[in-house]
Design a protein around this motif. Structure first.
Motif, PDB file in Angstrom:
ATOM      1  N   GLU A  66       7.554 -17.256  32.587  1.00  0.00           N
ATOM      2  CA  GLU A  66       7.875 -15.842  32.399  1.00  0.00           C
ATOM      3  C   GLU A  66       6.686 -15.012  31.906  1.00  0.00           C
ATOM      4  N   VAL A  67       5.550 -15.081  32.604  1.00  0.00           N
ATOM      5  CA  VAL A  67       4.393 -14.244  32.254  1.00  0.00           C
ATOM      6  C   VAL A  67       4.054 -13.330  33.415  1.00  0.00           C
ATOM      7  N   GLY A  68       3.332 -12.285  33.122  1.00  0.00           N
ATOM      8  CA  GLY A  68       2.896 -11.347  34.146  1.00  0.00           C
ATOM      9  C   GLY A  68       1.608 -11.807  34.811  1.00  0.00           C
ATOM     10  N   ALA A  69       1.186 -11.058  35.826  1.00  0.00           N
ATOM     11  CA  ALA A  69       0.004 -11.409  36.616  1.00  0.00           C
ATOM     12  C   ALA A  69      -1.259 -11.428  35.754  1.00  0.00           C
ATOM     13  N   GLU A  70      -1.404 -10.474  34.851  1.00  0.00           N
ATOM     14  CA  GLU A  70      -2.603 -10.413  34.010  1.00  0.00           C
ATOM     15  C   GLU A  70      -2.704 -11.636  33.097  1.00  0.00           C
ATOM     16  N   THR A  71      -1.589 -12.000  32.462  1.00  0.00           N
ATOM     17  CA  THR A  71      -1.577 -13.180  31.592  1.00  0.00           C
ATOM     18  C   THR A  71      -1.837 -14.440  32.406  1.00  0.00           C
ATOM     19  N   LEU A  72      -1.267 -14.517  33.589  1.00  0.00           N
ATOM     20  CA  LEU A  72      -1.488 -15.664  34.469  1.00  0.00           C
ATOM     21  C   LEU A  72      -2.978 -15.814  34.793  1.00  0.00           C
ATOM     22  N   ARG A  73      -3.622 -14.719  35.128  1.00  0.00           N
ATOM     23  CA  ARG A  73      -5.058 -14.757  35.443  1.00  0.00           C
ATOM     24  C   ARG A  73      -5.894 -15.150  34.209  1.00  0.00           C
ATOM     25  N   ARG A  74      -5.565 -14.568  33.050  1.00  0.00           N
ATOM     26  CA  ARG A  74      -6.317 -14.896  31.827  1.00  0.00           C
ATOM     27  C   ARG A  74      -6.181 -16.366  31.471  1.00  0.00           C
ATOM     28  N   ALA A  75      -4.966 -16.884  31.546  1.00  0.00           N
ATOM     29  CA  ALA A  75      -4.733 -18.296  31.213  1.00  0.00           C
ATOM     30  C   ALA A  75      -5.454 -19.212  32.195  1.00  0.00           C
ATOM     31  N   LEU A  98       4.063 -21.864  37.510  1.00  0.00           N
ATOM     32  CA  LEU A  98       4.662 -20.748  36.789  1.00  0.00           C
ATOM     33  C   LEU A  98       6.158 -20.804  37.008  1.00  0.00           C
ATOM     34  N   GLN A  99       6.912 -20.943  35.928  1.00  0.00           N
ATOM     35  CA  GLN A  99       8.366 -20.860  36.001  1.00  0.00           C
ATOM     36  C   GLN A  99       8.741 -19.423  35.723  1.00  0.00           C
ATOM     37  N   ILE A 100       9.542 -18.843  36.609  1.00  0.00           N
ATOM     38  CA  ILE A 100       9.871 -17.432  36.443  1.00  0.00           C
ATOM     39  C   ILE A 100      11.186 -17.110  37.134  1.00  0.00           C
ATOM     40  N   GLU A 101      11.893 -16.140  36.585  1.00  0.00           N
ATOM     41  CA  GLU A 101      13.146 -15.693  37.192  1.00  0.00           C
ATOM     42  C   GLU A 101      12.842 -14.992  38.511  1.00  0.00           C
ATOM     43  N   TYR A 102      13.573 -15.401  39.540  1.00  0.00           N
ATOM     44  CA  TYR A 102      13.379 -14.812  40.872  1.00  0.00           C
ATOM     45  C   TYR A 102      14.689 -14.976  41.625  1.00  0.00           C
ATOM     46  N   SER A 103      15.255 -13.891  42.061  1.00  0.00           N
ATOM     47  CA  SER A 103      16.536 -13.937  42.761  1.00  0.00           C
ATOM     48  C   SER A 103      16.675 -12.699  43.632  1.00  0.00           C
ATOM     49  N   LEU A 104      17.765 -12.623  44.344  1.00  0.00           N
ATOM     50  CA  LEU A 104      18.033 -11.420  45.137  1.00  0.00           C
ATOM     51  C   LEU A 104      18.186 -10.194  44.243  1.00  0.00           C
ATOM     52  N   VAL A 105      18.658 -10.424  43.013  1.00  0.00           N
ATOM     53  CA  VAL A 105      18.842  -9.323  42.073  1.00  0.00           C
ATOM     54  C   VAL A 105      17.522  -8.950  41.410  1.00  0.00           C
ATOM     55  N   GLY A 111      -3.777 -20.275  43.545  1.00  0.00           N
ATOM     56  CA  GLY A 111      -3.305 -21.606  43.938  1.00  0.00           C
ATOM     57  C   GLY A 111      -2.315 -22.198  42.956  1.00  0.00           C
ATOM     58  N   ILE A 112      -1.524 -21.350  42.327  1.00  0.00           N
ATOM     59  CA  ILE A 112      -0.557 -21.778  41.323  1.00  0.00           C
ATOM     60  C   ILE A 112       0.834 -21.840  41.961  1.00  0.00           C
ATOM     61  N   GLY A 113       1.525 -22.973  41.792  1.00  0.00           N
ATOM     62  CA  GLY A 113       2.883 -23.107  42.289  1.00  0.00           C
ATOM     63  C   GLY A 113       3.835 -22.247  41.475  1.00  0.00           C
ATOM     64  N   VAL A 114       4.924 -21.827  42.094  1.00  0.00           N
ATOM     65  CA  VAL A 114       5.927 -21.010  41.411  1.00  0.00           C
ATOM     66  C   VAL A 114       7.268 -21.726  41.485  1.00  0.00           C
ATOM     67  N   THR A 115       7.877 -21.939  40.328  1.00  0.00           N
ATOM     68  CA  THR A 115       9.199 -22.546  40.239  1.00  0.00           C
ATOM     69  C   THR A 115      10.183 -21.460  39.847  1.00  0.00           C
ATOM     70  N   ARG A 116      11.156 -21.210  40.714  1.00  0.00           N
ATOM     71  CA  ARG A 116      12.169 -20.197  40.416  1.00  0.00           C
ATOM     72  C   ARG A 116      13.158 -20.773  39.420  1.00  0.00           C
ATOM     73  N   ILE A 117      13.426 -20.028  38.369  1.00  0.00           N
ATOM     74  CA  ILE A 117      14.456 -20.461  37.435  1.00  0.00           C
ATOM     75  C   ILE A 117      15.687 -19.595  37.626  1.00  0.00           C
ATOM     76  N   LYS A 118      16.815 -20.145  37.268  1.00  0.00           N
ATOM     77  CA  LYS A 118      18.087 -19.449  37.416  1.00  0.00           C
ATOM     78  C   LYS A 118      18.058 -18.150  36.625  1.00  0.00           C
ATOM     79  N   CYS A 119      18.526 -17.111  37.262  1.00  0.00           N
ATOM     80  CA  CYS A 119      18.558 -15.831  36.569  1.00  0.00           C
ATOM     81  C   CYS A 119      19.672 -15.821  35.539  1.00  0.00           C
ATOM     82  N   CYS A 120      19.619 -14.867  34.650  1.00  0.00           N
ATOM     83  CA  CYS A 120      20.593 -14.788  33.572  1.00  0.00           C
ATOM     84  C   CYS A 120      21.988 -14.489  34.122  1.00  0.00           C
TER      85      CYS A 120
END
Length: 151
Positions: A78-87, A96-103, A119-128
Motif C-alpha cells: 500500500e505505497v504510492g509510486a514515489e515511495t516505491l521508487r525511493r525504496a 508490491l501488495q496493493i488494493e486493486y479492484s473494479l471499485v 520490474g516490480i511484481g504487483v500482488t492484488r489484495i482483497k479490497c475492504c
C-alpha cells in the motif's frame, strides 16, 4: 504453493512460527513466505498506525529473521509510486501488495506504470468490505439486526 502470506502482527508473531513449523519438512526454496511488518497494535488487535522509521524496520526485520531464518527479498504494501521508487533505489523491491479492484482502480495512473518500469511484481489484495458493498449492494442483515460485509 507459490506464496504463504502473513504479517508479524498476526498473532503477535505467532503466525510466522506456525508457518515455519508447518513447512519444516519442505525445501525452504519451495515455500516462500511473505511477512508484512510495521503495523502497531495493542494486545487486543486494536489499530495504532504504522511505524516505518529505519530503526523500527531494523527491529521488525530482526524479529522476522529470528523466526524465519532468512530474508531473500523485500516487498512493500500500500505505497504510492514515489515511495516505491525511493525504496527501490535503496534496495531492489520484488513485490508490491496493493488494493486493486473494479471499485478501486486508482493505482492504474501512477503506481502500476512505476512498478512495470522498475520490474516490480504487483500482488492484488482483497479490497475492504465497504468497497465490496458498493459493488455488490448492501450487506445482509444478521439475526441481531447488525450487518456484515461479504466474505
Amino acid at each position: 504453493m507459490t506464496l504463504l502470506d502473513t504479517g508479524d502482527f498476526y498473532g503477535m508473531g505467532n503466525n510466522e512460527v506456525l508457518l515455519r513449523d508447518a513447512i519444516r519438512s519442505r525445501l525452504r526454496e519451495n515455500a516462500p513466505i511473505s511477512v508484512k511488518f510495521g503495523v502497531l497494535s495493542d494486545a487486543r488487535g486494536g489499530w495504532h498506525g504504522v511505524d516505518t522509521r529505519p530503526a523500527a524496520v531494523k527491529n521488525f526485520l530482526a524479529y522476522t529473521l529470528r523466526r524465519q531464518g532468512l530474508i531473500r527479498r523485500i516487498g512493500l504494501s500500500e505505497v504510492g509510486a514515489e515511495t516505491l521508487r525511493r525504496a527501490h533505489a535503496v534496495h531492489p523491491v520484488s513485490d508490491l501488495q496493493i488494493e486493486y479492484s473494479l471499485v478501486y482502480r486508482g493505482i492504474e495512473q501512477d503506481i502500476l506504470p512505476a512498478a512495470r518500469e522498475l520490474g516490480i511484481g504487483v500482488t492484488r489484495i482483497k479490497c475492504c468490505p465497504a468497497a465490496s458493498c458498493r459493488a455488490t449492494g448492501p450487506p445482509p442483515e444478521t439475526e441481531t439486526g447488525a450487518t456484515s460485509g461479504p466474505a
